[in-house]
Design a protein around this motif. Structure first.
Motif, short mmCIF file in Angstrom:
data_model
loop_
_atom_site.label_atom_id
_atom_site.label_comp_id
_atom_site.label_asym_id
_atom_site.label_seq_id
_atom_site.Cartn_x
_atom_site.Cartn_y
_atom_site.Cartn_z
N MET A 196 0.82 -1.20 0.00
CA MET A 196 0.00 0.00 0.00
C MET A 196 0.86 1.25 0.00
O MET A 196 1.91 1.32 0.66
CB MET A 196 -0.92 0.02 1.23
CG MET A 196 -2.12 -0.88 1.15
SD MET A 196 -3.22 -0.63 2.57
CE MET A 196 -4.66 -1.53 2.03
N GLU A 197 0.40 2.26 -0.73
CA GLU A 197 0.98 3.59 -0.68
C GLU A 197 -0.15 4.59 -0.44
O GLU A 197 -1.31 4.32 -0.79
CB GLU A 197 1.73 3.92 -1.97
CG GLU A 197 2.94 3.02 -2.21
CD GLU A 197 3.69 3.39 -3.47
OE1 GLU A 197 3.19 4.26 -4.23
OE2 GLU A 197 4.78 2.82 -3.71
N PHE A 198 0.19 5.75 0.13
CA PHE A 198 -0.84 6.66 0.62
C PHE A 198 -0.62 8.07 0.11
O PHE A 198 0.51 8.55 -0.02
CB PHE A 198 -0.85 6.66 2.15
CG PHE A 198 -0.99 5.28 2.74
CD1 PHE A 198 -2.25 4.71 2.92
CD2 PHE A 198 0.13 4.54 3.08
CE1 PHE A 198 -2.38 3.44 3.45
CE2 PHE A 198 0.01 3.26 3.61
CZ PHE A 198 -1.25 2.72 3.79
N GLU A 199 -1.75 8.76 -0.17
CA GLU A 199 -1.74 10.17 -0.52
C GLU A 199 -2.60 10.91 0.50
O GLU A 199 -3.57 10.37 1.02
CB GLU A 199 -2.31 10.39 -1.92
CG GLU A 199 -1.55 9.72 -3.04
CD GLU A 199 -2.23 9.90 -4.38
OE1 GLU A 199 -3.12 10.78 -4.47
OE2 GLU A 199 -1.90 9.17 -5.32
N GLY A 200 -2.24 12.16 0.75
CA GLY A 200 -2.99 12.99 1.69
C GLY A 200 -2.05 13.92 2.42
O GLY A 200 -0.89 14.12 2.02
N ASP A 201 -2.53 14.50 3.52
CA ASP A 201 -1.71 15.41 4.33
C ASP A 201 -0.85 14.59 5.28
O ASP A 201 -0.98 14.66 6.51
CB ASP A 201 -2.62 16.38 5.09
CG ASP A 201 -3.42 17.26 4.15
OD1 ASP A 201 -2.84 17.73 3.16
OD2 ASP A 201 -4.62 17.47 4.41
N ILE A 202 0.05 13.83 4.68
CA ILE A 202 0.80 12.79 5.41
C ILE A 202 2.23 13.25 5.63
O ILE A 202 2.89 13.78 4.73
CB ILE A 202 0.78 11.47 4.62
CG1 ILE A 202 -0.67 10.95 4.51
CG2 ILE A 202 1.67 10.41 5.27
CD1 ILE A 202 -0.84 9.84 3.50
N ILE A 203 2.72 13.04 6.84
CA ILE A 203 4.09 13.39 7.20
C ILE A 203 5.00 12.17 7.14
O ILE A 203 6.15 12.25 6.69
CB ILE A 203 4.14 14.02 8.60
CG1 ILE A 203 3.29 15.30 8.63
CG2 ILE A 203 5.57 14.31 9.03
CD1 ILE A 203 3.73 16.37 7.65
N LYS A 204 4.47 11.02 7.56
CA LYS A 204 5.34 9.83 7.66
C LYS A 204 4.48 8.57 7.62
O LYS A 204 3.35 8.56 8.12
CB LYS A 204 6.12 9.88 8.98
CG LYS A 204 7.05 8.71 9.24
CD LYS A 204 7.76 8.89 10.59
CE LYS A 204 8.68 7.72 10.89
NZ LYS A 204 9.33 7.89 12.22
#
Length: 380
Positions: free
Chosen positions: A61-69
């Motif tokens: 899985m990979e993630f998009e959004g307001d993600i820091i880590k």
């Protein structure tokens, strides 16, 4: 839970398989988890992040959004996201991207999310069905619509299995027609209404409200109906949803009342104390009450004792002499009566609220404490 929106086209709901898609089956805050406070991760402004722990069997899985880590931790992905963020997109090599929106997260808060391959709504413990304002689409398995005049109700999964039906030892004061105790078996799952059919749902489907007990609430059970009326309602709702809606068989009703595969041994559905689970003459004020009132049973089903009597599909007759899968009585006795179960708000004798208690009812008989509950069988 991310919506699965199924369009209402020509009065039919498309229940096609959701191939190669993901679904969020759970998302909630966990105030007992201190991970984001004990080991904080800061955003670019130095403020502590919120942490979403995503449990899944899906790989890469990979993630998009307001993600820091993002950290892979066993079978979980730990996604650190900024304060106030309210969405995330999940990408994988195998499944189509999943975009999921939620209430804004709070810094140092921990949230638990479960993501799995989408098998469609009829594999879940609870299926939410929304009938929105006339002319819009139907949502089965998704978030309730906020549209004006919409009606939302839940269906509870009863898993396949078997149980001892009738006058088991805890059913003190059982009548002869509750005997013999016998095995009843279901070879596939079915879904039963979390509540009795509300007046709001009845009026949405049928266009009028026959109930004698009415007030400002639209969450009272429909009453003053007969078995034939209930069957007509099921036919109308089936046409709207595009799935088979019907009355429960007597065996399905009792299995659900006993708590299905989560059953415990209680005299009434979910309790040995009738006042915990039932509205009856001793506590009802001689009227019906909200369909979500009183304590639910082990499956989360409300008011299977009291409030209004509930019709079953079967003719009222003797129990079968040997086990038979998915049995229901299609042979009328000399009275040609159907079955009603559960007792009502006007029931004086608490023994009539017991899980195995059964009464006959003429198909055309309407009473102020007669209502109904529905079943959806995805295999029909």
């Amino acid at each position: 839970m991310k919506p699965i929106i199924l369009s209402l086209l020509a009065a039919a709901v498309t229940l096609a398989a959701q191939a190669q898609k993901l679904a969020v089956t759970d998302f909630h805050a966990d105030p007992s988890d201190m991970e984001a406070q004990v080991n904080p991760v800061q955003d670019l402004s130095g403020d502590p992040c919120a942490l979403i722990k995503i449990g899944t069997t899906v790989q890469d899985m990979e993630f998009e959004g307001d993600i820091i880590k993002t950290v892979k931790n066993g079978n979980e992905y730990w996604v650190y996201i900024i304060d106030g963020a309210n969405w995330i997109t999940i990408n994988t090599p195998t499944f189509t991207p999943l975009h999921y929106e939620f209430e804004p997260v709070a810094m140092k808060g921990v949230y638990l999310m479960t993501v799995e391959p989408d098998e469609g709504p009829w594999k879940r413990p609870t299926v939410t069905i929304t009938l929105p304002a006339k002319g819009a689409g139907v949502s089965i398995g998704g978030q309730p619509s906020k549209a004006c005049n919409s009606v939302t109700f839940n269906m509870i999964q009863c898993k396949s299995g078997n149980f001892l039906m009738g006058a088991t030892d805890e059913q003190v004061g059982a009548d002869n027609d509750e005997k013999p105790v016998h095995w009843a078996r279901f070879d596939h799952d079915f879904y039963i209404g979390e509540t009795e059919v509300s007046q709001a749902l009845w009026e949405y489907v049928m266009g009028s409200n026959p109930s004698l007990t009415q007030d400002a609430s639209d969450d009272l059970p429909v009453d003053n109906i007969c078995w034939d009326d209930a069957v007509q309602f099921c036919q109308q709702l089936s046409a709207i949803l595009g799935v088979t809606v019907r009355l429960p068989t007597e065996a399905e009703w009792e299995y659900a009342a006993r708590g299905g595969h989560k059953a415990t041994t209680t005299q009434y559905p979910g309790s040995n104390a009738p006042d915990e689970v039932a509205w009856y003459a001793g506590n009802s004020g001689l009227r019906s009450h909200n369909v979500h009132s009183k304590k639910p049973n082990e499956l989360g089903i409300y008011n299977m004792a009291g409030n209004v009597w509930e019709f079953c599909l079967d003719y009222k007759n003797d129990y079968p002499k040997k086990p038979e899968a998915n049995y229901w009585c299609q042979t009328p006795d000399k009275n040609k009566s159907r079955v009603r179960r559960g007792g009502g708000w006007d029931t004086k004798d608490k023994t009539e609220l017991r899980t195995s208690y059964r009464r006959r009812v003429p198909q055309g008989d309407r009473q102020h404490a007669y209502g109904m509950r529905i079943v959806i069988d995805p295999q029909q």
